[in-house]
Design an enzyme around this catalytic site. Structure first.
Site, short mmCIF file in Angstrom:
data_model
loop_
_atom_site.label_atom_id
_atom_site.label_comp_id
_atom_site.label_asym_id
_atom_site.label_seq_id
_atom_site.Cartn_x
_atom_site.Cartn_y
_atom_site.Cartn_z
N LEU A 504 0.83 -1.22 0.00
CA LEU A 504 0.00 0.00 0.00
C LEU A 504 0.86 1.26 0.00
O LEU A 504 0.43 2.31 -0.46
CB LEU A 504 -0.91 0.00 1.24
N GLY A 505 2.03 1.15 0.54
CA GLY A 505 2.92 2.30 0.64
C GLY A 505 4.12 1.94 1.48
O GLY A 505 4.27 0.80 1.94
N GLY A 510 9.00 1.04 7.27
CA GLY A 510 9.09 -0.05 6.31
C GLY A 510 7.82 -0.10 5.47
O GLY A 510 6.97 0.79 5.54
N PRO A 511 7.65 -1.16 4.66
CA PRO A 511 6.48 -1.24 3.79
C PRO A 511 5.21 -1.59 4.56
O PRO A 511 5.25 -2.21 5.62
CB PRO A 511 6.87 -2.37 2.82
N VAL A 512 4.08 -1.17 4.00
CA VAL A 512 2.76 -1.51 4.53
C VAL A 512 2.02 -2.31 3.47
O VAL A 512 1.92 -1.88 2.31
CB VAL A 512 1.96 -0.25 4.90
N LYS A 526 2.09 -3.62 8.77
CA LYS A 526 3.26 -2.74 8.76
C LYS A 526 4.47 -3.54 9.25
O LYS A 526 4.53 -3.95 10.41
CB LYS A 526 2.97 -1.54 9.68
N ASP A 623 5.13 13.41 14.29
CA ASP A 623 5.31 13.18 12.85
C ASP A 623 3.96 13.31 12.14
O ASP A 623 3.63 12.51 11.26
CB ASP A 623 5.93 11.82 12.59
#
Length: 809
Positions: A504-505, A510-512, A526, A623
């Site tokens: 997804l992104g 790290g990647p999801v 995640k 963030d």
């Protein structure tokens, strides 16, 4: 009789001559009751310069009178030529405003002078400066030197008003014969530390560099000192640069040509011609950002571009085919601690300083420490190279437009990982993690501290070896939380073994991945990456911050997986992805009409109130950005990604860190520069998001074409000029409700004020959004170009920096 006829013939010929070629009358000055016509000129006292209707009478110009050819150095009506020279005149009004008018009094050109003079007198100085002064010996109320054409004469000042953002420039002619304003401009850029630039329209073409104490860092300056003095002055309110000749016998002019090159000429008394002294751009390496980010250009190399030490081409295929536009990226991620170090490069033109931070009073060691403690800092250098060097300049994220300048370049220090320094710390392969989460049954409990090798197991069983809390370097508390855990095989099956098609992104963690459990429930997975910028501490933070939180505007954590070296978080799946996926896309943004955008703003605000005030612990996100705002089926916003969050007790208000992490463009000044954070840090980030939602523009990427301000500065400028409606996203069309949009802009500006104490808390913001609280007038936003700090570490000094030197290659 013959002699009489001859005399008559001569007289008639002379009369005809004076009728055809009228006598030019030279004037020294004029008052408001006088005018300059096409057959009259204004001459300086020594006869060096003259002003009048030249270029076939179409333009009122200043040119050299005593030199041939009579080179033009300034044109008043460069964009509006005169049609009928016989009926046009140049005069000064009773208020002291120089104008060009026709016989009916209609103005063809006006200087629009703002200062009123009660007894104006116009005269031309020996410097080539056309001035209006009060009386014959009064103060100057207007001068042509404030409005340069294509030529910079000695004594003429290039400047920036750091309060309003306004600056002057020399601007090219359209062609060699047409003085109309051309495409190219030569001026000071006041963003970050001031530097000289050449632009084509709004596009930066060439950067001559930042001031280094002697001159601008990209210009060979040694020979210039044989002819010129240079002055560079920097204050809170203004930047000024000018040059003067060492003595009156030196005649010089400096201009920008219709093709965008800059040329410095000296008059040769021997040949009675203009001699080209210096010109630029000199070569390919003078083209702005030719080699992309994190690289340098060297005309003596083949190919010209190379990555900086510790970096490698982002796209090797393009790089090898001499397409360097994508630049370079790090070979090894930084540890963001004291194990990182610096490599010194010498003889360099410093990178683009438009996004730099500087302090005139800080020494180089303090500068190094400041850069080392900021995870986003990539390089540092001395501000002034004279007398062994002084001051500090710091760059963040990337450096752009560096080149090798062996003759006049200076030293710069590039941050690299420990492995790139040729050695590593004796603890570089260890991670100390207080309170690591260890799976127990269907719940997880913090059982103490664990020290383990990265990606290596300490026990034969494959388990992370546990040790007692008292054996840890830092004591860690015990806290139980109720959170389901998943077996790694279940997560792997749900994501089709982490298939690329399910991504997804990807963020710093790290990647999801999108996943589907056996019962059909959709999840977002995640997974901590091997090369993640974050690590176990962020994993722990995220679990502790959000596991027991329940709010409709916070993303829900479903569970986690801790198995061997895998660290995985499982969230509810939100099909509409993140806010930035919509708001910054020209097509998808149309889905978000004004009501939906206002709904999203209000939802984010309510989520922050819960984190800051209503949850068991005060939580600061640190963030907050559009990519961390997820949208569910009904476009309800949910705050996500708590890896960098910090929790406070009720008795704590402000925290401090030496590891500044987050996303530039959303960080408040006190955090980005000093590492200080509080709930007001999230308020600043929220204000940025509000202005992005209203405008459809990204703060980090936006630069308004006229003043090169970021989105916050642009919004502030529109606000103080009473034009805030111009900020609103055009794609909203008729759906926008003006009063609500203006209220959101107002609230956004209140949230991004420079000082934390000036910003409202989020509970007040919710009341403001609901129209239940009066809105105070906002102050300037953080990172507005002229803003400086009044503490020990300042962005610029209130003292003038009087230095000496400038010029193109």
């Amino acid at each position: 009789m013959a002699s009489y006829n001859m005399v008559l013939f001569v007289l008639n010929s002379l009369l005809l001559f004076f009728i055809i070629i009228p006598m030019v009358i030279a004037l020294r000055s004029i008052t408001s009751e006088q005018s300059i016509h096409y057959n009259e000129t204004l001459v300086s006292a020594s006869g060096t310069f003259e002003a009048g209707f030249f270029m076939l009478g179409k333009y009122f110009c200043i040119r050299y009178k005593s030199l041939t050819p009579k080179t033009i150095v300034w044109v008043a009506n460069r964009n509006t030529q005169v049609d009928n020279i016989s009926t046009t005149m140049f005069k000064v009004t009773n208020e002291g405003n120089p104008v060009i008018v026709d016989e009916s009094g209609t103005r063809i050109w006006s200087s629009n002078a703002s200062t009123i003079s009660h007894n104006p007198m116009l005269l031309l100085l020996d410097t080539g400066n056309l001035v209006v002064q009060n009386g014959s010996a009064g103060n100057i109320v207007w001068q042509s030197f404030d409005y340069p054409g294509d030529t910079l004469l000695p004594g003429m000042v290039l400047k920036i008003n750091r309060v309003s953002g306004e600056y002057n420039s020399i601007t090219s002619w359209r062609t060699a014969e047409d003085p109309e304003s051309g495409e190219f401009s030569y001026h000071l850029d006041g963003h970050g530390f001031p530097q000289l630039v050449i632009t084509k329209g709004t596009t930066l073409m060439t950067r001559l560099g930042s001031w280094n104490g002697y001159f601008f860092s990209g210009v060979p300056w040694e020979t210039l000192y044989s002819y010129f003095n240079f002055s560079f002055i920097l204050t809170e309110k203004e930047v000024q640069f000018k040059y003067d000749t060492l003595n009156e016998s030196i005649i010089s002019r400096y201009l920008i040509t219709p093709t965008g090159s800059v040329q410095r000429f000296l008059w040769s008394y021997q040949t009675e011609t203009w001699q080209l002294f210096l010109a630029g751009p000199a070569d390919q390496c003078d083209n702005y950002a030719l080699c992309g980010a994190n690289s340098d250009c060297n005309v003596n190399n083949s190919p010209l571009c190379e990555c900086l030490p510790g970096f490698t081409p982002k796209s090797p295929k393009k790089w090898n085919s001499l397409d360097w536009t994508e630049g370079c990226v790090r070979k090894v991620k930084l540890d963001c601690d004291n194990r990182d170090g610096f490599l010194k490069l010498v003889g360099m033109k410093l990178p683009d300083t438009s996004s730099s931070w500087f302090d005139k009073n800080m020494d180089l060691k303090e500068c190094e420490n400041r850069c080392l403690k900021n995870c986003s800092c990539i390089a540092y250098a001395n501000l002034d190279i004279r007398n062994g060097g002084s001051g500090c300049m710091i760059w963040f994220n990337n450096v752009i437009d560096m080149r090798k300048e062996t003759s006049v370049g200076q030293e710069i220090y590039i941050k690299v990982a420990a492995s790139e320094l040729g050695h590593s710390s004796n603890i570089a392969n260890k991670i100390k993690l207080a309170g690591i989460l260890v799976g127990i049954g269907m719940g997880i409990t913090i059982v103490g501290c664990v020290i383990y090798l990265k990606r290596k197991k300490l026990s034969k069983s494959g388990e992370d070896q546990k040790i007692n809390p008292e054996d840890c370097t830092e004591k860690c508390g015990k806290e139980s939380i109720d959170l389901p855990t998943f077996d790694f095989s279940i997560i792997a099956n749900a994501t089709d073994h982490f298939s690329l098609s399910n991504i997804l992104g990807e963020g710093g963690y790290g990647p999801v991945y999108k996943g589907v459990l056996a019962n059909g429930r959709e999840i977002a997975v995640k997974r901590l990456s091997l090369h993640s910028e974050q690590g176990p501490q962020e994993f722990k933070n995220e679990v502790l911050s959000i596991a027991n939180l329940q709010h409709r505007n916070l993303v829900k954590l479903v569970g986690c997986c801790i198995q061997n070296d895998e660290r995985i978080l499982v969230y509810e799946y939100l099909p509409n992805r993140s806010l930035d996926h919509f708001i910054f896309d020209p097509d998808r943004s149309k889905v978000l009409d004004w009501n939906r955008r206002l709904h999203i703003i209000s939802g984010i605000a309510r989520g922050l109130v819960y984190l800051h005030q209503d949850s068991r612990l005060k939580i600061i996100h640190r963030d907050l950005k559009t990519s961390n705002i997820l949208l569910d089926n009904d476009m309800n916003p949910k705050i996500s990604d708590f890896g960098l969050a910090r929790t406070f007790g009720d008795d704590h208000a402000v925290g401090k860190t030496i590891r500044v992490v987050g996303t530039h463009g959303y960080m408040p000044p006190e955090y980005a520069v000093y590492g200080s954070f509080s709930v007001k840090s999230d308020v600043f980030s929220f204000g940025v998001i509000v202005l992005e939602i209203v405008s459809g523009r990204k703060n980090r990427e936006f630069s308004d074409p006229l003043h090169r301000l970021n989105l916050l500065g642009h919004a502030w400028r529109l606000w103080i000029e009473d034009r805030p409606m111009e900020l609103i996203d055009e794609s909203l069309g008729d759906s926008v409700i003006a009063t609500e949009a203006l209220r959101c802009i107002h609230i956004g500006l209140l949230c991004v004020q420079d000082k934390p104490d000036d910003r409202p808390d989020m509970s007040s913001v919710v009341l403001m959004l609901n129209g239940e609280r009066t809105l105070p007038y906002p102050r300037e936003p953080g990172f507005y170009p002229h803003e400086v700090s009044s503490s020990k570490h300042v962005l610029s000094s209130t003292n003038n920096i009087s230095i000496s030197l400038l010029q193109a290659r």
